[in-house]
Scaffold this active site. Structure first.
Site, PDB file in Angstrom:
ATOM      1  N   SER A  41       0.856  -1.180   0.000  1.00  0.00           N
ATOM      2  CA  SER A  41       0.000   0.000   0.000  1.00  0.00           C
ATOM      3  C   SER A  41       0.892   1.230   0.000  1.00  0.00           C
ATOM      4  CB  SER A  41      -0.904   0.020   1.235  1.00  0.00           C
ATOM      5  OG  SER A  41      -1.499   1.297   1.408  1.00  0.00           O
ATOM      6  N   TYR A  69      -1.531  -0.598  10.033  1.00  0.00           N
ATOM      7  CA  TYR A  69      -1.616  -1.041   8.647  1.00  0.00           C
ATOM      8  C   TYR A  69      -0.411  -0.542   7.850  1.00  0.00           C
ATOM      9  CZ  TYR A  69      -3.675  -1.898   4.035  1.00  0.00           C
ATOM     10  OH  TYR A  69      -3.914  -2.330   2.757  1.00  0.00           O
ATOM     11  N   LYS A  75       2.429  -3.019   5.991  1.00  0.00           N
ATOM     12  CA  LYS A  75       2.732  -2.927   4.563  1.00  0.00           C
ATOM     13  C   LYS A  75       4.193  -2.503   4.326  1.00  0.00           C
ATOM     14  CE  LYS A  75      -1.188  -4.225   2.857  1.00  0.00           C
ATOM     15  NZ  LYS A  75      -1.290  -5.518   2.134  1.00  0.00           N
ATOM     16  N   THR A  98     -12.603  -0.297  -3.980  1.00  0.00           N
ATOM     17  CA  THR A  98     -12.994  -1.704  -3.886  1.00  0.00           C
ATOM     18  C   THR A  98     -13.991  -1.954  -2.755  1.00  0.00           C
ATOM     19  OG1 THR A  98     -11.165  -2.213  -2.388  1.00  0.00           O
ATOM     20  CG2 THR A  98     -10.754  -2.467  -4.757  1.00  0.00           C
TER      21      THR A  98
END
Length: 273
Positions: free
Chosen positions: A132, A145, A149, A180
């Site tokens: 990401s 997060y 990543k 998404t």
């Protein structure tokens, strides 16, 4: 020396939806043999035509070995499966952070380790770690997060030279904001009376707005497949969120300015300490 096969055997993790499904579909369209993973292969709601689904749970490393044994030869591995997390670091339990790293880092690493012996023996293979852009542009309330990543990116870049003598290419791919619907599946950790609640709400609203206008999963998939099939792939690719411009700025502008701009993009004023 890497020798391109006319038809590659591809394993795409998290191929039941989102980017993974789009990547699997794109490989099939280009004439390759594609396997996709799901924690429950029999329950995939919208299977991609031409994809054979096998079981993989990033939290259960034994399933990585079992999947590779079931498939046999694997030429290209797309490590895409993972989970999203948000919230204040102070409010996030250590168990939740450990679980995120298990699913987003250790699981993909376990699967990579499982495919490497076969790739090395055949002197042919490509592994793409799908990360990401938050790894390069971390933002408040996405610390866990972003860190996971960033770890995945480091594994890819550090092992690139390690496996290169055996014809194996390691690639790190960083998508920007993608439309998404992942925001609806993101785990959130913010205390009921958290002092961070106001700023978190600001970031959450900005993130949701950014995701609605993000690039499509198909555009991301095409870029990932192009990178995986390139004759001489670069170590690192990024797509979306004005990637060429922002990565140029990252090289030219002081780090504090980049952090300030990233915060502002997510609705937060920069506080100089």
């Amino acid at each position: 020396m890497f020798v391109r096969m006319s038809t590659e055997i591809v394993l795409v993790t998290g191929a039941s939806s989102g980017i993974g499904a789009a990547v699997a579909r794109e490989f099939v369209a280009r004439g390759h043999t594609v396997y996709g993973t799901s924690r429950n292969p029999e329950a995939v709601a919208d299977p991609v035509p031409g994809v054979t689904y096998v079981r993989l749970d990033n939290s259960d490393y034994a399933t990585a070995d079992a999947a590779v044994e079931t498939i046999g030869r694997i030429d290209i591995l797309i490590n895409n499966a993972g989970e999203s997390q948000a919230g204040a670091l102070e409010d996030t339990p250590m168990e939740a952070i450990e679980d995120l790293f298990t699913k987003n880092v250790f699981g993909p690493v376990a699967l990579t380790k499982a495919v490497l012996p076969g790739m090395r023996e055949r002197r042919h293979g490509t592994v793409v770690m799908v990360g990401s852009m938050l790894a390069s542009f971390p933002v408040a309330f996405r610390s866990t997060y972003s860190a996971a990543k960033a770890a995945l990116k480091a594994f890819a870049l550090a092992t690139r030279r390690e496996v290169a003598p055996y014809g194996i290419r390691m690639i790190s791919f960083e998508p920007g904001t993608i439309a998404t619907g992942i925001g609806g599946r993101r785990s959130v950790h913010i205390g009921e009376n958290s002092p961070y609640a106001g700023d978190y709400a600001t970031v959450a609203a900005a993130t949701a707005e950014n995701e609605q206008s993000g690039i499509t999963a198909q555009a991301t998939a095409e870029a990932i497949v192009d990178a995986a099939l390139a004759e001489h792939p670069k170590p690192f690719y990024a797509k979306g969120s004005s990637a060429p411009l922002v990565f140029l700025a990252r090289r030219l502008v002081p780090r504090e300015v980049i952090l300030a701009l990233t915060a502002r993009k997510h609705g937060l004023p920069w506080i100089k300490l």
